[in-house]
Design an enzyme around this catalytic site. Structure first.
Site, PDB file in Angstrom:
ATOM      1  N   ASP A 181     -12.100 -14.407  -7.502  1.00 17.14           N
ATOM      2  CA  ASP A 181     -12.130 -15.397  -8.610  1.00 17.14           C
ATOM      3  C   ASP A 181     -10.777 -15.989  -8.827  1.00 17.14           C
ATOM      4  OD1 ASP A 181     -14.649 -14.625  -9.002  1.00 17.14           O
ATOM      5  OD2 ASP A 181     -14.444 -13.826 -11.095  1.00 17.14           O
ATOM      6  N   GLY A 214     -19.269 -15.236 -19.413  1.00 17.13           N
ATOM      7  CA  GLY A 214     -20.532 -14.459 -18.787  1.00 17.13           C
ATOM      8  C   GLY A 214     -21.383 -15.459 -18.064  1.00 17.13           C
ATOM      9  N   SER A 215     -20.998 -16.392 -17.323  1.00 22.00           N
ATOM     10  CA  SER A 215     -21.664 -17.477 -16.649  1.00 22.00           C
ATOM     11  C   SER A 215     -21.851 -16.812 -15.228  1.00 22.00           C
ATOM     12  CB  SER A 215     -21.211 -18.747 -16.618  1.00 22.00           C
ATOM     13  OG  SER A 215     -19.859 -18.673 -15.796  1.00 22.00           O
ATOM     14  N   GLY A 216     -21.045 -15.689 -14.521  1.00 16.77           N
ATOM     15  CA  GLY A 216     -20.952 -15.593 -13.132  1.00 16.77           C
ATOM     16  C   GLY A 216     -20.314 -16.534 -12.300  1.00 16.77           C
ATOM     17  N   LEU A 217     -19.595 -17.348 -12.924  1.00 17.83           N
ATOM     18  CA  LEU A 217     -18.941 -18.476 -12.032  1.00 17.83           C
ATOM     19  C   LEU A 217     -17.604 -18.266 -12.093  1.00 17.83           C
ATOM     20  CD1 LEU A 217     -20.930 -21.509 -13.391  1.00 17.83           C
ATOM     21  CD2 LEU A 217     -21.330 -20.215 -11.296  1.00 17.83           C
ATOM     22  N   GLY A 218     -17.026 -17.173 -12.462  1.00 18.41           N
ATOM     23  CA  GLY A 218     -15.495 -16.826 -12.357  1.00 18.41           C
ATOM     24  C   GLY A 218     -14.765 -17.335 -13.219  1.00 18.41           C
ATOM     25  N   SER A 269     -13.297 -16.196 -16.286  1.00 15.79           N
ATOM     26  CA  SER A 269     -12.092 -15.454 -16.533  1.00 15.79           C
ATOM     27  C   SER A 269     -10.950 -15.475 -15.401  1.00 15.79           C
ATOM     28  CB  SER A 269     -12.402 -14.046 -16.770  1.00 15.79           C
ATOM     29  OG  SER A 269     -12.736 -13.233 -15.441  1.00 15.79           O
ATOM     30  N   GLU A 325      -5.481  -9.057 -15.082  1.00 18.74           N
ATOM     31  CA  GLU A 325      -6.915  -8.500 -15.022  1.00 18.74           C
ATOM     32  C   GLU A 325      -6.798  -7.104 -14.615  1.00 18.74           C
ATOM     33  OE1 GLU A 325     -10.558 -10.491 -15.335  1.00 18.74           O
ATOM     34  OE2 GLU A 325      -9.798 -12.093 -14.223  1.00 18.74           O
TER      35      GLU A 325
END
Length: 337
Positions: free
Chosen positions: A154, A103-107, A109, A142
């Site tokens: 990502d 959930g960091s927003g840094l890709g 997953s 995904e």
């Protein structure tokens, strides 16, 4: 044992235009930078009892583990889908580690999926190191297997690394163009770009699903706002090709405004407060990374104001994540046991 790692990323402009709900209508464009923060996956064949075992750990979570007699029975959907798509069955032990929490927003997953695919492929000898193949298969995990409302941004950054312009065409093809990492750009990233945690974790799938629904429904102004985000990517692409790195700050400022207009849920009072504090404490501009609702803020700092900004954000409880450019994408190394 195979250990694979894939880099996280910061999107500089165009984030969200890789979603098929937009790129299926007109070509999306994202300018993105891989950073030297990683998701690592270690894969070891031959669990004695024939089960598939997987454990997770990151800097803020001591980790958890699960096992199943068959990979299809694993509870973790990413691990289950990767092992199924790669053709690997039971009898595998996998450990994962990340420099940032989910959930960091840094890709994260996307990086995890790419790294896990890479490790399992090398372990079983059922695939190579081709970054396009890894990115496409990871995005299929995904988008198709898990039906998550995401794009391929990502996965391509995790597979390729560096600084790239990613064009997402209506038929699904991705054109990735490496951009030059000049001395001026490397210096700008090292000295002027700072990354701070909002302290808020969010479900990227939920945030992206909301944008996806609005786009597919031709929600009022949504396409127009995404077009403006896409135009910022065009602008930054031209500026970077001319090595005008100072333009990054202007683009971040415009991106913050454009992204905020997409939905009321993109930002939160806590995020708005940190953004205002940073602008009052040495930052010239900043934007929220990822789908919104939490994660990390990326700021362009005015020259000589870095320590002032760091002190202000630290006092507000916002942790800095130091980073530099990751010139390469996913890599996998074999360690004999």
């Amino acid at each position: 044992m195979i250990v694979a790692k894939a880099p996280l990323r910061v999107s500089l402009a165009g984030g969200g235009t890789d979603l098929p709900s937009y790129s299926g209508l007109r070509t999306g464009l994202v300018i993105s930078l891989a950073i030297d923060r990683w998701v690592c996956v270690a894969a070891h064949p031959g669990a004695p009892d024939g089960t598939a075992r997987i454990g997770f750990a990151d800097l803020e979570d001591p980790g958890n583990a699960e096992s199943a007699t068959d990979a299809d029975l694993l509870q973790n959907p990413f691990a289950r889908a990767v092992l199924s798509r790669s053709g690997a069955g039971g009898g595998v032990r996998i450990g994962t580690f990340s420099d940032v929490p989910s959930g960091s927003g840094l890709g994260g997953s996307g990086a995890f999926t790419v790294a896990m695919l890479h490790a399992v492929r090398r372990m079983d000898g059922i695939g190579g190191d081709d970054p396009v193949s890894l990115a496409e298969d990871a995005s299929a995990v995904e988008m198709i297997d898990l039906r998550r409302p995401v794009g391929k941004h990502d996965h391509y950054m995790a597979a390729f690394g560096g600084l790239r312009a990613l064009a997402f065409e209506p038929e699904g093809r991705v054109r990735q163009t490496p951009l030059p990492i000049t001395d001026r750009l490397r210096s700008y990233v090292a000295d002027r770009l700072l990354l701070f945690s909002t302290g808020v974790s969010r479900d990227a799938g939920r945030m992206l699903a909301a944008q996806d629904r609005l786009t597919r429904a031709r929600g009022p102004g949504v396409l127009r706002r995404l077009d403006s985000i896409r135009a910022l990517a065009d602008t930054l692409l031209d500026e970077l090709r001319e090595d005008r790195v100072e333009s990054i700050g202007h683009v971040l400022a415009e991106h913050w405004l454009a992204k905020s207009r997409l939905s009321e849920t993109v930002s939160l009072p806590r995020i708005d407060e940190l953004h205002r504090l940073a602008l009052d404490s040495g930052a010239e501009a900043g934007k929220l990374l990822g789908a919104g609702g939490g994660g990390f803020l990326l700021f362009s700092c005015r020259q000589g104001e870095q320590e002032r900004l760091r002190k202000a954000m630290s006092a507000a409880g916002s942790r800095e994540l130091e980073f530099s450019i990751a010139d390469t994408g996913t890599t996998a190394v074999e360690f004999p046991l």
